[in-house]
Design a protein around this motif. Structure first.
Motif, PDB file in Angstrom:
ATOM      1  N   GLY A   1     -24.310  -7.797   3.266  1.00  0.00           N
ATOM      2  CA  GLY A   1     -22.920  -7.080   2.930  1.00  0.00           C
ATOM      3  C   GLY A   1     -21.967  -7.323   4.002  1.00  0.00           C
ATOM      4  N   GLN A   2     -21.712  -8.474   4.395  1.00  0.00           N
ATOM      5  CA  GLN A   2     -20.569  -9.074   5.208  1.00  0.00           C
ATOM      6  C   GLN A   2     -19.323  -8.832   4.514  1.00  0.00           C
ATOM      7  OE1 GLN A   2     -21.269 -12.141   7.992  1.00  0.00           O
ATOM      8  NE2 GLN A   2     -23.450 -11.804   7.610  1.00  0.00           N
ATOM      9  N   LYS A   3     -18.128  -8.563   5.121  1.00  0.00           N
ATOM     10  CA  LYS A   3     -16.799  -8.702   4.406  1.00  0.00           C
ATOM     11  C   LYS A   3     -16.059  -9.688   5.263  1.00  0.00           C
ATOM     12  CE  LYS A   3     -17.536  -4.369   2.555  1.00  0.00           C
ATOM     13  NZ  LYS A   3     -18.876  -4.518   2.134  1.00  0.00           N
ATOM     14  N   ALA A   4     -16.518 -10.855   4.855  1.00  0.00           N
ATOM     15  CA  ALA A   4     -15.606 -12.056   5.419  1.00  0.00           C
ATOM     16  C   ALA A   4     -14.225 -12.179   4.996  1.00  0.00           C
ATOM     17  CB  ALA A   4     -16.266 -13.244   4.863  1.00  0.00           C
ATOM     18  N   ARG A   5     -13.896 -11.326   3.884  1.00  0.00           N
ATOM     19  CA  ARG A   5     -12.338 -11.495   3.695  1.00  0.00           C
ATOM     20  C   ARG A   5     -11.458 -10.694   4.673  1.00  0.00           C
ATOM     21  NH1 ARG A   5     -12.231 -11.490  -2.830  1.00  0.00           N
ATOM     22  NH2 ARG A   5     -12.967 -13.801  -3.110  1.00  0.00           N
TER      23      ARG A   5
ATOM     24  N   LEU B   1     -12.012 -10.599   7.588  1.00  0.00           N
ATOM     25  CA  LEU B   1     -11.820 -11.338   8.971  1.00  0.00           C
ATOM     26  C   LEU B   1     -10.880 -12.597   8.393  1.00  0.00           C
ATOM     27  CD1 LEU B   1     -15.080 -10.804  10.422  1.00  0.00           C
ATOM     28  CD2 LEU B   1     -13.088  -9.749  11.190  1.00  0.00           C
ATOM     29  N   GLN B   2     -10.405 -12.713   7.253  1.00  0.00           N
ATOM     30  CA  GLN B   2      -9.958 -13.965   6.544  1.00  0.00           C
ATOM     31  C   GLN B   2     -10.721 -15.067   6.680  1.00  0.00           C
ATOM     32  OE1 GLN B   2      -5.874 -13.955   8.433  1.00  0.00           O
ATOM     33  NE2 GLN B   2      -5.424 -12.576   6.909  1.00  0.00           N
ATOM     34  N   GLN B   3     -12.003 -14.902   6.428  1.00  0.00           N
ATOM     35  CA  GLN B   3     -12.993 -15.974   6.590  1.00  0.00           C
ATOM     36  C   GLN B   3     -13.735 -16.321   5.375  1.00  0.00           C
ATOM     37  OE1 GLN B   3     -13.798 -17.771   9.658  1.00  0.00           O
ATOM     38  NE2 GLN B   3     -12.460 -16.628  10.671  1.00  0.00           N
ATOM     39  N   LYS B   4     -14.246 -17.470   5.008  1.00  0.00           N
ATOM     40  CA  LYS B   4     -14.924 -17.753   3.898  1.00  0.00           C
ATOM     41  C   LYS B   4     -16.437 -17.094   4.009  1.00  0.00           C
ATOM     42  CE  LYS B   4     -12.529 -21.916   2.621  1.00  0.00           C
ATOM     43  NZ  LYS B   4     -12.408 -23.156   2.400  1.00  0.00           N
ATOM     44  N   ASP B   5     -16.895 -16.479   3.024  1.00  0.00           N
ATOM     45  CA  ASP B   5     -18.129 -16.124   2.727  1.00  0.00           C
ATOM     46  C   ASP B   5     -19.058 -17.176   2.759  1.00  0.00           C
ATOM     47  OD1 ASP B   5     -20.492 -14.451   2.466  1.00  0.00           O
ATOM     48  OD2 ASP B   5     -19.482 -13.288   0.694  1.00  0.00           O
ATOM     49  N   LEU B   6     -20.159 -16.900   3.637  1.00  0.00           N
ATOM     50  CA  LEU B   6     -21.261 -17.793   3.768  1.00  0.00           C
ATOM     51  C   LEU B   6     -22.389 -17.367   2.828  1.00  0.00           C
ATOM     52  CD1 LEU B   6     -21.285 -18.786   7.393  1.00  0.00           C
ATOM     53  CD2 LEU B   6     -20.235 -20.119   5.519  1.00  0.00           C
ATOM     54  N   SER B   7     -22.490 -16.333   2.352  1.00  0.00           N
ATOM     55  CA  SER B   7     -23.605 -15.956   1.547  1.00  0.00           C
ATOM     56  C   SER B   7     -23.954 -16.927   0.304  1.00  0.00           C
ATOM     57  CB  SER B   7     -23.341 -14.502   0.820  1.00  0.00           C
ATOM     58  OG  SER B   7     -22.356 -14.332  -0.001  1.00  0.00           O
ATOM     59  N   ALA B   8     -22.926 -17.360  -0.518  1.00  0.00           N
ATOM     60  CA  ALA B   8     -23.210 -18.218  -1.691  1.00  0.00           C
ATOM     61  C   ALA B   8     -23.829 -19.570  -1.076  1.00  0.00           C
ATOM     62  CB  ALA B   8     -21.966 -18.864  -2.247  1.00  0.00           C
TER      63      ALA B   8
ATOM     64  N   GLN C   1     -27.581 -18.572  -0.299  1.00  0.00           N
ATOM     65  CA  GLN C   1     -28.225 -18.662  -1.516  1.00  0.00           C
ATOM     66  C   GLN C   1     -28.533 -19.664  -2.249  1.00  0.00           C
ATOM     67  OE1 GLN C   1     -29.582 -15.486  -2.341  1.00  0.00           O
ATOM     68  NE2 GLN C   1     -28.533 -14.705  -0.384  1.00  0.00           N
ATOM     69  N   ALA C   2     -27.763 -20.870  -1.787  1.00  0.00           N
ATOM     70  CA  ALA C   2     -28.200 -22.203  -2.554  1.00  0.00           C
ATOM     71  C   ALA C   2     -29.110 -22.789  -1.614  1.00  0.00           C
ATOM     72  CB  ALA C   2     -26.771 -22.876  -2.498  1.00  0.00           C
ATOM     73  N   LEU C   3     -29.451 -22.556  -0.414  1.00  0.00           N
ATOM     74  CA  LEU C   3     -30.529 -23.372   0.294  1.00  0.00           C
ATOM     75  C   LEU C   3     -31.735 -23.677  -0.560  1.00  0.00           C
ATOM     76  CD1 LEU C   3     -30.139 -21.693   3.668  1.00  0.00           C
ATOM     77  CD2 LEU C   3     -29.418 -23.863   3.031  1.00  0.00           C
ATOM     78  N   PRO C   4     -32.373 -22.713  -1.316  1.00  0.00           N
ATOM     79  CA  PRO C   4     -33.692 -23.053  -2.039  1.00  0.00           C
ATOM     80  C   PRO C   4     -33.425 -23.844  -3.152  1.00  0.00           C
ATOM     81  CG  PRO C   4     -33.593 -20.637  -1.680  1.00  0.00           C
ATOM     82  CD  PRO C   4     -32.449 -21.007  -1.171  1.00  0.00           C
ATOM     83  N   MET C   5     -32.142 -23.765  -3.819  1.00  0.00           N
ATOM     84  CA  MET C   5     -32.002 -24.487  -4.838  1.00  0.00           C
ATOM     85  C   MET C   5     -31.723 -26.201  -4.461  1.00  0.00           C
ATOM     86  SD  MET C   5     -29.337 -22.581  -7.162  1.00  0.00           S
ATOM     87  CE  MET C   5     -28.365 -21.758  -5.844  1.00  0.00           C
TER      88      MET C   5
ATOM     89  N   SER D   1     -36.676  -7.246   7.530  1.00  0.00           N
ATOM     90  CA  SER D   1     -36.979  -7.117   6.287  1.00  0.00           C
ATOM     91  C   SER D   1     -35.925  -7.078   5.348  1.00  0.00           C
ATOM     92  CB  SER D   1     -38.047  -6.234   6.147  1.00  0.00           C
ATOM     93  OG  SER D   1     -37.218  -4.714   6.488  1.00  0.00           O
ATOM     94  N   ALA D   2     -34.812  -6.688   6.067  1.00  0.00           N
ATOM     95  CA  ALA D   2     -33.518  -6.450   5.165  1.00  0.00           C
ATOM     96  C   ALA D   2     -32.410  -7.419   5.199  1.00  0.00           C
ATOM     97  CB  ALA D   2     -32.966  -4.885   5.578  1.00  0.00           C
ATOM     98  N   LEU D   3     -33.032  -8.788   5.411  1.00  0.00           N
ATOM     99  CA  LEU D   3     -31.913  -9.749   5.732  1.00  0.00           C
ATOM    100  C   LEU D   3     -31.248 -10.283   4.330  1.00  0.00           C
ATOM    101  CD1 LEU D   3     -33.611 -11.685   8.475  1.00  0.00           C
ATOM    102  CD2 LEU D   3     -31.509 -10.049   8.613  1.00  0.00           C
ATOM    103  N   ALA D   4     -30.287 -11.225   4.324  1.00  0.00           N
ATOM    104  CA  ALA D   4     -29.769 -11.446   2.875  1.00  0.00           C
ATOM    105  C   ALA D   4     -30.573 -12.504   2.201  1.00  0.00           C
ATOM    106  CB  ALA D   4     -28.376 -11.935   3.590  1.00  0.00           C
ATOM    107  N   LEU D   5     -31.550 -12.963   2.956  1.00  0.00           N
ATOM    108  CA  LEU D   5     -32.470 -14.071   2.346  1.00  0.00           C
ATOM    109  C   LEU D   5     -33.870 -13.369   2.476  1.00  0.00           C
ATOM    110  CD1 LEU D   5     -31.216 -17.506   3.721  1.00  0.00           C
ATOM    111  CD2 LEU D   5     -30.959 -16.594   1.345  1.00  0.00           C
ATOM    112  N   ASP D   6     -34.400 -13.160   1.361  1.00  0.00           N
ATOM    113  CA  ASP D   6     -36.172 -12.733   1.443  1.00  0.00           C
ATOM    114  C   ASP D   6     -36.844 -14.114   1.665  1.00  0.00           C
ATOM    115  OD1 ASP D   6     -35.155 -10.595   0.062  1.00  0.00           O
ATOM    116  OD2 ASP D   6     -35.286 -11.250  -1.941  1.00  0.00           O
ATOM    117  N   GLU D   7     -36.553 -15.233   1.611  1.00  0.00           N
ATOM    118  CA  GLU D   7     -37.367 -16.247   1.905  1.00  0.00           C
ATOM    119  C   GLU D   7     -37.498 -16.614   3.456  1.00  0.00           C
ATOM    120  OE1 GLU D   7     -34.427 -16.730  -0.228  1.00  0.00           O
ATOM    121  OE2 GLU D   7     -35.392 -16.672  -1.931  1.00  0.00           O
ATOM    122  N   VAL D   8     -36.839 -15.978   4.409  1.00  0.00           N
ATOM    123  CA  VAL D   8     -36.800 -16.171   5.762  1.00  0.00           C
ATOM    124  C   VAL D   8     -37.950 -15.751   6.295  1.00  0.00           C
ATOM    125  CG1 VAL D   8     -35.313 -14.378   6.271  1.00  0.00           C
ATOM    126  CG2 VAL D   8     -35.351 -16.474   7.615  1.00  0.00           C
ATOM    127  N   GLN D   9     -38.518 -16.499   7.323  1.00  0.00           N
ATOM    128  CA  GLN D   9     -39.566 -15.989   8.088  1.00  0.00           C
ATOM    129  C   GLN D   9     -39.485 -15.629   9.544  1.00  0.00           C
ATOM    130  OE1 GLN D   9     -42.921 -19.040   8.015  1.00  0.00           O
ATOM    131  NE2 GLN D   9     -44.139 -17.823   9.493  1.00  0.00           N
TER     132      GLN D   9
END
Length: 120
Positions: free
Chosen positions: A51-55, A57-64, A67-71, A92-100
């Protein structure tokens, strides 16, 4: 055979170009089938906060990018459990489920597992 690479990302997503550069390196490595892992450590764990609000802070959102890492074949994703806890992030509540989540001993073992280690 290609040498394996562990990239340790220690930069908060809004503190400068380090976080984006780390993700770009990992995505490029994954695209070329390099055995690659990504460890979020220190303020780098903040990249995984949902739920980061990058805009704002006038920053680019890194969430995309995240999410592309596994692809791109980047499936070795790790987070320092202590760093996450210190910053109030529940692993357990991070933006990526696959992170250990790893403790300090497991991080030492992880670093020893890779041929090369890079920190940004």
């Amino acid at each position: 055979m290609a040498k394996s690479l562990l990239l340790i990302s220690r930069q908060a997503p809004w503190s400068g170009p380090g976080a984006r550069e780390a993700l770009d390196i990992v995505l490029a490595g994954g695209a070329f089938d390099l055995p690659i892992g990504l460890l979020f450590l220190d303020d780098g764990v903040l990249q995984l906060a949902a739920g980061q609000k990058a805009r704002a802070l006038q920053q680019k959102d890194l969430s995309a990018n995240l999410q592309a890492l596994p692809m791109f074949g980047v499936e070795e994703l790790f987070v320092c459990a202590a760093s996450a806890a210190e910053r109030g992030l529940d692993a357990s509540a991070l933006a990526l489920d696959e992170v250990q989540a790893l403790d300090a001993g497991q991080i030492r073992e992880l670093i020893d597992h890779y041929d090369q280690v890079m920190t940004l």
